[in-house]
Design a protein around this motif. Structure first.
Motif, short mmCIF file in Angstrom:
data_model
loop_
_atom_site.label_atom_id
_atom_site.label_comp_id
_atom_site.label_asym_id
_atom_site.label_seq_id
_atom_site.Cartn_x
_atom_site.Cartn_y
_atom_site.Cartn_z
N THR A 330 0.84 -1.20 0.00
CA THR A 330 0.00 0.00 0.00
C THR A 330 0.87 1.24 0.00
OG1 THR A 330 -0.13 0.01 2.43
CG2 THR A 330 -1.87 -1.15 1.24
N GLY A 331 0.29 2.34 -0.46
CA GLY A 331 1.04 3.59 -0.54
C GLY A 331 1.84 3.67 -1.83
N GLY A 332 2.89 4.43 -1.78
CA GLY A 332 3.71 4.58 -2.97
C GLY A 332 3.04 5.45 -4.02
N ASP A 333 3.48 5.32 -5.27
CA ASP A 333 2.94 6.13 -6.35
C ASP A 333 2.88 5.29 -7.62
OD1 ASP A 333 5.62 5.93 -7.11
OD2 ASP A 333 6.11 7.93 -6.35
N THR A 336 5.55 2.74 -8.15
CA THR A 336 5.49 1.50 -7.38
C THR A 336 4.91 0.38 -8.23
OG1 THR A 336 5.16 2.77 -5.33
CG2 THR A 336 4.56 0.43 -5.29
N GLY A 461 -3.87 2.60 -5.09
CA GLY A 461 -2.75 2.67 -4.16
C GLY A 461 -2.54 1.37 -3.39
N THR A 462 -3.18 0.30 -3.82
CA THR A 462 -3.01 -1.00 -3.16
C THR A 462 -2.73 -2.05 -4.23
OG1 THR A 462 -4.57 -0.39 -1.40
CG2 THR A 462 -4.11 -2.73 -1.69
N ASP A 486 9.09 3.90 0.07
CA ASP A 486 7.95 4.81 0.18
C ASP A 486 6.61 4.08 0.34
OD1 ASP A 486 9.65 6.96 -0.10
OD2 ASP A 486 9.44 7.01 -2.29
N ALA A 487 6.63 2.77 0.27
CA ALA A 487 5.40 1.99 0.37
C ALA A 487 5.43 1.14 1.64
CB ALA A 487 5.23 1.10 -0.85
N GLU A 488 4.27 0.69 2.05
CA GLU A 488 4.15 -0.21 3.19
C GLU A 488 3.90 -1.62 2.66
OE1 GLU A 488 1.86 -0.41 7.48
OE2 GLU A 488 0.75 0.31 5.73
#
Length: 638
Positions: A330-333, A336, A461-462, A486-488
């Motif tokens: 999750t997260g990032g852009d 990712t 975003g996932t 930058d991601a989880e």
């Protein structure tokens, strides 16, 4: 002439009508507050730039939340006001009987009571509207501070909300008093004097039919819900308890004595328990009116709390059973997704594109969203599967919908549905599949990924990641955490647990928002009703002292009576809560192999304890003041 007499009677008996004034005033304030909040949000929404989709979506969520709040608040206010005004008239049977004895006609008695209710309702409506208007800015500030409303929503002109709240309050008060007055006016003078000391548990045909229709209708809705529609089950958990409460209160004079006997079974050897039991049994209508606020808040709030917990259990079970990918990012852009797609150790990196899309001929509204997916990747990553139809046919101008959405929107497999995208493009899409509900994993409406790209779809975003052959999930989590700072990156079990915790936290916040105003009002109504009941028994308390009872014994008697009333109400409320929740859980969990069972005992017990404490304190406090301020000898003069 009769209105003037009603006004003078209210002025001379301020204490007698104070309880009705408080109940109606707070009820009107609750309705006015809810209505003004909705009015303010709606007017603010009209000023927002249509291009600001994020703000419009947030406002749409706020309106939906306020709609539920208004529904609960309106029901509690109407129910309690009607019950309180009916109780106030029923408690004056002796006075009304004496009026009949000195020559008043049934029509005059009804006109007198209607006039009194109109006088009290008019004053209470004004006070309630002012209080609601003063509370609205505070509520808007609190909603903004807690993140429940976007931006600074200004207070709209309050005139129409006040008119609505006042009109509802006055109408309900008038109807409640009118029904009770009509029953009292039909009683002959001598019989009315006898009924002042005891009531019959018989109810009218109209009341019996109303109660029966509500109870049967609620049971039919619960039993008739089809398996797998969890969202419908959750909606019914809000509406059905209200029907059950109305039905049980309608048949209360018949049901309450049976339950009182059940609760005191084996305790009749105690003199005070026996006396409290007989006092409660002698006044079934008064007992029903005193128990009504406790029954309403315990049955409705308990059902909502338990149903929300079961809904979270269902969502957790669906997510764990359907999710296939062992790793979730999750997260990032945008980079990712590109990095995941380029990696040799990644077998599948499933993600979707969210695109604004409205269903039907009405066009796009705020909050209407579809998700563009790759059917093959979604099946491998999220376990997305068709309940009916063929998900592999999700190409070109086609769409798939969840089972609950299909039921709500009246959409069937093979239908051609007009849709409007966020770029104002209008198309007709064919429903090629109906998929199982999985709210945490996917949207309720799915379209081909390419179609979402063409109309401005944005990434969720996932990413649901399935490692390539020979790569363990633990190694994948470690490698991706290092390479995607930058991601989880989480193992799927941890991601599901985090989503479950977030869902339950949101449920708690939702319960506070939805049930908070109604709960506070119900607590005040419980205290107000029990207080009214004790104040109207002044001569009875003093007479009990006259026959030899001590002040402590009278107080214990009052505690036992209040405990019996609260116990009966809580028993019925518990039956509503358990019955509705159990009947809803079965269709919610149909087809799931492993669904957790989470019961929020703390919240449920706090409702019961609060109701008992409030009822006992509200009943004992005036009795104690009466006993301390009067001697037993006053009973003879009374």
């Amino acid at each position: 002439m009769m209105l003037s007499l009603s006004r003078q009677n209210v002025r001379r008996n301020r204490a007698l009508f104070a309880g009705s004034f408080v109940a109606l005033g707070l009820g009107v304030a609750l309705i006015a507050l809810s209505t003004m909040l909705i009015w303010s949000v709606e007017e603010f929404t009209a000023t927002v730039d249509p291009a600001d989709e994020e703000l419009l979506l947030a406002l749409d969520d706020t309106m939906a939340m306020l709609g539920v709040v208004a529904g609960f608040s309106g029901f509690m206010a109407i129910f309690i006001v009607a019950s309180t005004f009916g109780f106030a008239v029923t408690a004056r049977q002796r006075e009304l009987g004496l009026l009949r004895l000195i020559g008043a006609t049934p029509r005059q008695v009804k006109r007198l009571v209607r006039g009194e209710s109109l006088v009290v309702a008019a004053a209470a409506a004004v006070a309630g509207c002012v209080l609601g208007w003063l509370l609205t800015p505070v509520a808007l500030w609190a909603m903004n501070r807690r993140g429940l409303a976007p931006g600074q929503i200004p207070l709209a002109a309050p005139w129409w909300p006040m008119v609505i709240a006042a009109g509802v309050g006055v109408s309900v008060a008038f109807v409640g008093a009118w029904i009770a007055a009509r029953r009292a006016a039909r009683i002959p003078a001598i019989q009315a004097m006898r009924e002042a000391s005891a009531e019959r548990s018989r109810i009218g045909i109209g009341r019996a039919l109303t109660g029966l229709l509500c109870l049967v209708g609620a049971v039919v809705m619960l039993v008739g819900i089809r398996a797998g529609n969890a969202e419908l089950a959750l909606a019914l958990s809000i509406f059905v308890p209200q029907l059950l409460v109305i039905g049980l209160v309608c048949v209360g004079p018949l049901l309450m004595p049976l339950l009182v006997r059940l609760l005191t079974l084996g305790l009749r050897g105690n003199v005070l328990v026996a006396l409290a039991r007989e006092n409660v049994l002698a006044m079934p209508r008064r007992t029903t009116s005193l128990a009504a606020p406790i029954l309403a808040i315990s049955g409705i709030a308990g059902t909502v709390i338990l149903s929300l917990s079961f809904a979270a259990d269902w969502d957790n079970g669906v997510t764990r059973q359907q999710l296939q990918a062992p790793v979730v990012v999750t997260g990032g852009d945008e980079r990712t997704g590109e990095q995941l797609a380029a990696r040799d150790d990644v077998g599948v990196a499933d993600t979707g594109l969210l695109v604004p899309m409205g269903i039907g001929a009405d066009g796009l509204e705020s909050g209407d969203t579809a998700e563009g997916i790759d059917p093959e990747a979604a099946a491998a990553g999220r376990g997305t599967r068709a309940h009916r139809g063929d998900l592999s046919a999700l190409t070109g101008k086609s769409m798939a919908v969840s089972r609950s959405f299909a039921w709500d929107a009246g959409v069937s497999l093979g239908d051609v549905v007009p849709v409007t995208f966020g770029d104002d493009a209008r198309l007709e899409l064919t429903v090629v599949a109906v998929v199982d509900d999985a709210n945490t994993l996917q949207e309720s409406v799915l379209v081909p990924r390419r179609l979402a790209e063409e109309h401005g779809g944005q990434g969720t975003g996932t990413w649901f990641v399935d490692p390539a052959s020979g790569v363990t999930p633990a190694a994948m989590v470690s490698d991706l955490s290092r390479d995607l700072p930058d991601a989880e990156v989480l193992a799927s079990e941890q991601w599901v647990a985090d989503r479950d915790e977030e869902t339950r936290a949101n449920n708690v916040l939702s319960m506070v928002v939805v049930l908070g105003p109604s709960g506070v009002y119900a607590a005040i109504a419980i205290a107000n009703t029990l207080l009214m009941g004790s104040l109207q028994r002044r001569h009875e308390f003093i007479a009990t002292r006259l026959v030899g009872a001590t002040e402590q014994q009278v107080r214990r008697l009052v505690v036992l009576e209040a405990g019996l009333v609260a116990g009966v109400a809580l028993l019925l409320g518990s039956l509503i809560t358990v019955g509705v929740a159990v009947l809803l859980r079965a269709p919610m969990t149909d087809g799931l192999h492993d669904v957790p069972l989470t019961i929020p005992w703390g919240s449920l017990l706090s409702i019961g304890v609060s109701c008992v404490v409030i009822a006992v304190v509200a009943a004992v406090a005036p009795a104690r003041a009466i006993l301390r301020g009067a001697s037993p000898a006053q009973a003879a003069a009374g």
